[in-house]
Design a protein around this motif. Structure first.
Motif, PDB file in Angstrom:
ATOM      1  N   ARG A  25       6.273  -0.607 -15.370  1.00  0.00           N
ATOM      2  CA  ARG A  25       5.155  -0.892 -14.460  1.00  0.00           C
ATOM      3  C   ARG A  25       5.047   0.142 -13.340  1.00  0.00           C
ATOM      4  NH1 ARG A  25       6.110  -7.512 -14.139  1.00  0.00           N
ATOM      5  NH2 ARG A  25       5.826  -7.848 -16.388  1.00  0.00           N
ATOM      6  N   THR A  29       2.756   0.797 -17.484  1.00  0.00           N
ATOM      7  CA  THR A  29       1.866  -0.354 -17.649  1.00  0.00           C
ATOM      8  C   THR A  29       1.363  -0.883 -16.307  1.00  0.00           C
ATOM      9  OG1 THR A  29       3.796  -1.803 -17.664  1.00  0.00           O
ATOM     10  CG2 THR A  29       2.969  -1.055 -19.799  1.00  0.00           C
ATOM     11  N   ASP A 209       6.165  -5.501 -21.305  1.00  0.00           N
ATOM     12  CA  ASP A 209       5.750  -4.141 -20.961  1.00  0.00           C
ATOM     13  C   ASP A 209       6.367  -3.069 -21.844  1.00  0.00           C
ATOM     14  OD1 ASP A 209       4.346  -4.355 -18.049  1.00  0.00           O
ATOM     15  OD2 ASP A 209       5.870  -5.893 -18.343  1.00  0.00           O
TER      16      ASP A 209
END
Lengths: 271, 271
Positions: A25, A29, A209
């Motif tokens: 992240r 993502t 993810d």
């Protein structure tokens, strides 16, 4: 904003699986490209890794995701900067010693005018609202337990006090906190935090993810209890518990030791 | 005992070459198998890496030796334990915040009865004589500059005071210290410390502990000034300067900003 990750376990456990999901992240993502950090406790000692580079492309983050460093408490953070430049001194988690313990603090959200908060001997090194709030919290703890009063960190009265201080910070903005004194993991939710406790019988978990799954049954014993807490659930095939606004939870070796809602929220004031 | 490594530079410089030599002494060419640590400053922010495993076999140490993380100040330590168990909380360098700066401290030697030294608000997390001495030193600095006095860290009078405090610790045993506030690198020699300043024209350097040479001319500009200080010289084909007993040097961006011998040694007392 940012994302938080914490772990509390009754046996030393590595953070590799969860951290692998989180680091995606940080520029993969998710948009949290402005650095990352993780603190892993071993007893009262800590390993701290941090970088201002996006976690998805950080070689140090890659090492953390594959090296099985075992902890009973861990706190991690990926940053999307709002207050403070992108540099190491503004990278969470922040660490300070108080009463001979390493305290660690990470924050998701933004707090207004934290420089109004009176600090004691703890001075921010960087320029974030988060570190200022941490210094304020530590100053309150030191002040409250100064003068030779014995510090009993194992009592609900103490945890209730910590909750009140979090409540006092909350009206300044968005205050999702994970912090620890090396013994307990403290979680305060203003808007978004979810947790899951894994225990026997263990099953398979799949990251949301990354194309990665792990069968925890192959890596655990029947007595292991591991709680993971994150801004957003990290797996797709498990049920995570969302904390409510103003809720405060104390995790002790993977279990909930104390939990309180936002009943006192309106009675508190920022000092 | 242990070995120390420090760096002060006028441009951000990586520690890869020197650290590659030092880590060999942590279980390879030297007996310092009880952990290692390094703190790399970037401005006032720090990266800290530490492990209780021998540096020669530590995957984290391997990463530090090959990843070109650039600093103007770095302090590293490999440990052969005498006081305190082999664990993370006893692993140098120690870090504390004071006056909004990250202070870092590493010690080679052993000091007797450090628990007699009065501490202020800085409490050791581990059980080493070294961390206690560091806490004592920070308490003295805070005490001296408390009450709103402006702290002028750029004056010889202040450095002289730091020297006196090191002198006060020295009679307790062996006190070779490297420490920093992120701005200056302070070196105090009781028995053994050597330094070298590299500047144009740069030449080739060969490590004594590893089959590795580097031509600094290929990695530097004409204005670069880099001082490296270590318990024992790290290269075989350069001239290192040995510090004398009781000597104190302040390095500022690779240059000597202050240097004093042991003249005041006998006039000081441990508080």
């Amino acid at each position: 904003m940012c994302e938080l990750l914490g772990m509390s376990a009754n046996v030393p456990t590595d953070l590799c699986f969860s951290f692998t999901g989180l680091l995606q992240r940080g520029g993969g993502t998710g948009p949290h490209r402005d650095g990352w950090g993780v603190v892993l406790y071993e007893g009262q000692g800590i390993r701290a890794f941090r970088d201002w580079a996006p976690s998805v492309s950080s070689e140090i983050a890659q090492l953390v995701s594959r090296l099985p460093m075992k902890s009973c408490i861990a706190i991690s953070h990926i940053r999307e900067a709002n207050v403070g430049a992108v540099n190491l001194e503004n990278t969470h988690p922040f660490v300070r010693e108080l009463f001979g313990r390493n305290w660690t603090f990470a924050h998701n959200g933004q707090l207004a005018d934290t420089h109004e908060l009176a600090l004691g001997d703890f001075t921010p090194v960087g320029s974030t609202d988060s570190e200022w709030a941490f210094c304020w919290l530590l100053a309150r703890i030191r002040e409250r337990f100064a003068c030779g009063d014995s510090l009993n960190c194992d009592e609900p009265a103490y945890w209730q006090q910590l909750h009140q201080w979090c409540n006092a910070l909350s009206p300044r903005g968005v205050a999702n906190f994970l912090f620890s004194d090396g013994r307990y993991l403290f979680a305060y939710c203003a808007t978004k935090l979810s947790w899951i406790t894994r225990r026997a019988p263990f099953g398979e978990a799949r990251l949301s993810d990354s194309d990665l799954a792990v069968d925890f049954g192959e890596h655990t014993t029947a007595n292991d209890i591991v709680t993971v807490i994150a801004t957003n659930p990290l797996t797709t095939n498990e049920t995570w518990h969302a904390m409510s606004a103003g809720e405060f939870i104390v995790f002790d070796r993977g279990e909930i030791a104390y939990r309180a809602g936002d009943t006192q929220r309106n009675n508190s004031q920022t000092q």
